[in-house]
Scaffold this motif. Sequence first.
Motif, PDB file in Angstrom:
ATOM      1  N   ASP A 151       0.850  -1.196   0.000  1.00 33.74           N
ATOM      2  CA  ASP A 151       0.000   0.000   0.000  1.00 33.74           C
ATOM      3  C   ASP A 151       0.888   1.248   0.000  1.00 33.74           C
ATOM      4  OD1 ASP A 151      -1.805   2.013   0.365  1.00 33.74           O
ATOM      5  OD2 ASP A 151      -2.695   1.204   2.206  1.00 33.74           O
ATOM      6  N   GLY A 167      -5.115   5.085  -1.150  1.00 30.56           N
ATOM      7  CA  GLY A 167      -5.200   4.026  -0.149  1.00 30.56           C
ATOM      8  C   GLY A 167      -6.412   3.120  -0.303  1.00 30.56           C
ATOM      9  N   VAL A 170      -6.117   0.957  -3.505  1.00 29.75           N
ATOM     10  CA  VAL A 170      -5.137  -0.127  -3.401  1.00 29.75           C
ATOM     11  C   VAL A 170      -5.697  -1.271  -2.557  1.00 29.75           C
ATOM     12  CG1 VAL A 170      -2.878  -0.773  -2.472  1.00 29.75           C
ATOM     13  CG2 VAL A 170      -3.134   1.352  -3.767  1.00 29.75           C
ATOM     14  N   ARG A 171      -6.343  -0.937  -1.453  1.00 24.77           N
ATOM     15  CA  ARG A 171      -6.888  -1.975  -0.584  1.00 24.77           C
ATOM     16  C   ARG A 171      -8.030  -2.718  -1.262  1.00 24.77           C
ATOM     17  NH1 ARG A 171      -5.279   2.114   2.964  1.00 24.77           N
ATOM     18  NH2 ARG A 171      -7.299   3.174   3.014  1.00 24.77           N
ATOM     19  N   SER A 174      -6.456  -5.139  -3.694  1.00 22.83           N
ATOM     20  CA  SER A 174      -5.912  -6.306  -3.010  1.00 22.83           C
ATOM     21  C   SER A 174      -7.016  -7.257  -2.565  1.00 22.83           C
ATOM     22  CB  SER A 174      -5.077  -5.867  -1.801  1.00 22.83           C
ATOM     23  OG  SER A 174      -4.428  -6.969  -1.208  1.00 22.83           O
ATOM     24  N   THR A 192      -0.242  -5.960   1.215  1.00 20.21           N
ATOM     25  CA  THR A 192      -0.954  -4.698   1.380  1.00 20.21           C
ATOM     26  C   THR A 192      -1.016  -4.211   2.821  1.00 20.21           C
ATOM     27  OG1 THR A 192      -2.299  -5.308  -0.534  1.00 20.21           O
ATOM     28  CG2 THR A 192      -3.104  -3.491   0.814  1.00 20.21           C
ATOM     29  N   TRP A 193      -1.156  -5.145   3.747  1.00 21.98           N
ATOM     30  CA  TRP A 193      -1.310  -4.724   5.134  1.00 21.98           C
ATOM     31  C   TRP A 193      -0.010  -4.848   5.933  1.00 21.98           C
ATOM     32  CZ3 TRP A 193      -5.156  -6.802   2.201  1.00 21.98           C
ATOM     33  CH2 TRP A 193      -6.323  -6.040   2.108  1.00 21.98           C
TER      34      TRP A 193
END
Length: 239
Positions: A151, A167, A170-171, A174, A192-193
């Motif tokens: 991210d 943000g 992107v999440r 994913s 991502t996290w």
Amino acid sequence: MTEALPAAPRYLNETEDPRTLDPGESDRLLATAPWRRFAVIGDSVAAGAGEDVDGYGSGGWADRIAAAVKSATGSLEYLNLGKRGLLLSEVREQQLARALAFEPDLAVVACGGNDVLRRDFDPDRFTRAFTDLVAEFTRREITVITVGVFDISRAGFLPSRLSALLGPKVRTFSERTARVAAELGAVHFSLTWLDAAEDPSIWSEDHLHINGRGNAIAAAVAIRELAGRLGTDARFPRK
């Protein structure tokens, strides 16, 4: 305009880095890997864009997976068709046929990041297209790897307004790729996290791609996830 990356401590080399694989770890994890032909399609994420870092191995994360499988098993044919700047539709048009003609038993499908950057990004339309692309491999019983990218909104060098915009996209990207992987039986690994996204030492000078250290971290996550498929899939029993 992006902001300058803050200074951050660097590890002396990949062996000492707590986020990467331990020496010999990939050989142990992939000792029973059955794959002998590995094809990669996608954009710059697949291609492994980003400069090398002193003390770390060279190549993108997909290249590192290929090297790890070959080291563990002694044999692997590898084709990486990844190319910077492509949309998902362009990856399908330009790379799919060549990848399938290679007759892989293992494949990476890593694309969609450039779609995310577009103002007209539609998550549902993307999900349908990504599902169709991954299914071209899984219906042929090819093991597929998909990825949830780091991210970049957490990197700390983008203007706050741009981070706030990117943000959630992107999440969502994913989450959708993970959902497709679960539905089709692909191997998904998510970056991502990970809080590594907040470490400036993983990012390239272009403030867009990950560098050699970032690729080493991504490969470690991917190889561990891929190894988890061994022994849980009836086609790949542990010896």
